[in-house]
Design an enzyme around this catalytic site. Sequence first.
Site, mmCIF file in Angstrom:
data_model
loop_
_atom_site.group_PDB
_atom_site.id
_atom_site.type_symbol
_atom_site.label_atom_id
_atom_site.label_comp_id
_atom_site.label_asym_id
_atom_site.label_seq_id
_atom_site.Cartn_x
_atom_site.Cartn_y
_atom_site.Cartn_z
ATOM 1 N N ASP A 53 0.888 -1.159 0.000
ATOM 2 C CA ASP A 53 0.000 0.000 0.000
ATOM 3 C C ASP A 53 0.929 1.212 0.000
ATOM 4 O O ASP A 53 1.723 1.386 0.936
ATOM 5 C CB ASP A 53 -0.882 -0.025 1.265
ATOM 6 C CG ASP A 53 -1.842 1.150 1.324
ATOM 7 O OD1 ASP A 53 -1.485 2.239 0.822
ATOM 8 O OD2 ASP A 53 -2.933 0.991 1.882
ATOM 9 N N TYR A 71 -7.650 16.028 -6.866
ATOM 10 C CA TYR A 71 -6.843 15.218 -7.789
ATOM 11 C C TYR A 71 -5.743 16.083 -8.425
ATOM 12 O O TYR A 71 -4.569 15.693 -8.451
ATOM 13 C CB TYR A 71 -7.770 14.638 -8.850
ATOM 14 C CG TYR A 71 -7.160 13.623 -9.779
ATOM 15 C CD1 TYR A 71 -6.813 12.352 -9.335
ATOM 16 C CD2 TYR A 71 -6.961 13.920 -11.130
ATOM 17 C CE1 TYR A 71 -6.278 11.400 -10.199
ATOM 18 C CE2 TYR A 71 -6.430 12.976 -12.006
ATOM 19 C CZ TYR A 71 -6.091 11.724 -11.542
ATOM 20 O OH TYR A 71 -5.562 10.789 -12.405
ATOM 21 N N SER A 97 1.468 10.708 -13.701
ATOM 22 C CA SER A 97 0.698 11.866 -13.230
ATOM 23 C C SER A 97 -0.621 11.861 -14.004
ATOM 24 O O SER A 97 -1.333 10.850 -14.046
ATOM 25 C CB SER A 97 1.527 13.138 -13.455
ATOM 26 O OG SER A 97 0.778 14.283 -13.168
ATOM 27 N N ASN A 126 2.665 4.179 -10.170
ATOM 28 C CA ASN A 126 1.443 4.147 -10.970
ATOM 29 C C ASN A 126 0.168 4.198 -10.121
ATOM 30 O O ASN A 126 -0.841 4.761 -10.545
ATOM 31 C CB ASN A 126 1.460 2.856 -11.815
ATOM 32 C CG ASN A 126 0.091 2.501 -12.338
ATOM 33 O OD1 ASN A 126 -0.401 3.094 -13.298
ATOM 34 N ND2 ASN A 126 -0.557 1.528 -11.691
ATOM 35 N N LYS A 186 -1.675 15.880 -8.259
ATOM 36 C CA LYS A 186 -0.897 15.648 -9.483
ATOM 37 C C LYS A 186 0.029 16.832 -9.789
ATOM 38 O O LYS A 186 1.162 16.629 -10.222
ATOM 39 C CB LYS A 186 -1.831 15.354 -10.668
ATOM 40 C CG LYS A 186 -2.644 14.052 -10.518
ATOM 41 C CD LYS A 186 -1.767 12.800 -10.543
ATOM 42 C CE LYS A 186 -2.611 11.529 -10.661
ATOM 43 N NZ LYS A 186 -1.775 10.303 -10.660
#
Length: 287
Positions: free
Chosen positions: A64, A156, A142, A91, A160
């Site tokens: 994790d 999000y 990303s 990823n 990123k």
Amino acid sequence: MTEQNENVTAKKVWFITGAGRGMGTDIAKAALSAGHAVVATGRNPEKLTRAVGASENLLAVKLDVTDPAAAEAAVQAAVDRFGRIDVLVNNAGNFYAGFFEEITPQDFRAQIETTMFGPMNVTRAALPVLRAQRSGLVVTVSSTAGIAGGEFLTAYAASKFGIEGWAESLAPEIAPFGIRTMIVEPGFFRTELLTPESTRYADSTIEDYAERTRQTVAAWQSMNGQQGGDPAKLANALIQLAELDEPPLRFAAGADAVGVFETRAKDLQNQAIAHRELSSNLAHQDA
Ligand SMILES: NC(=O)c1ccc[n+]([C@@H]2O[C@H](COP(=O)([O-])OP(=O)(O)OC[C@H]3O[C@@H](n4cnc5c(N)ncnc54)[C@H](OP(=O)(O)O)[C@@H]3O)[C@@H](O)[C@H]2O)c1
């Protein structure tokens, strides 16, 4: 097969996070097909071998990415089995979607923990290995939301944008050790990202947003399964790019991503000159 033999038969050692489904599975499969050894990591180790397919060049490890100690243990397991790590692929990801005022602080933080601190945890664990080898490639997946924000994307895009600033700044720090850095910005790819297993929409709690929330959630949900990008093709592209002596710092993944890059470049150019007089006259008199 001995450890030595595995090092000889496999070309490179790929270490991939979030390999149990989605893009991570495709990258793991593509790396194995190209003759590389793969350390496929994920929260559920049983799922990993099922998804990627058993191979003597595959090691499935529980990881994790929000757990720094688990990242260290996974890196150690990779080194114990294959002796090195050549390509780290950050990823693993998820998507906390919603208008900023409706995303709970807990969910906002959970996004950052996974897609911003997650890659940092794993890279921090792997860098001593790469540094000792004086070689390696750190790939961080990303998003186009890492160079251009938009409504419903505050959490999000914050994660990123954050990971891009980190990766771009890390690149010159580790280049002297022969370690390259590549940021991948996918457009829309047909993975499981927009399924309920990976996307959490904020509850509609504020009347002012209610209609837009309903419409925007419906629009995102309708995209699930319709995304144009083929993750298997992206996986093969990454295998090719990882072979380059000088992989690109940024890779626009998908025609839609190229469009976002171009629009962003024009926007920045326009913003740079929009108030050129004012922007350029902020120095001390003696400067
Ligand atoms: N698909 C797109 O259109 C798109 C576009 C731009 C960027 N991306 C980025 O591409 C990357 C891969 O996403 P995807 O599209 O393949 O999505 P996906 O199909 O939903 O797969 C996400 C993967 O990340 C794993 N994951 C989530 N949280 C994790 C954690 N804390 N620790 C370890 N693994 C975790 C999931 O594992 P579990 O099975 O354990 O949940 C799953 O394997 C993400 O970083 C995403 O932001 C995707």
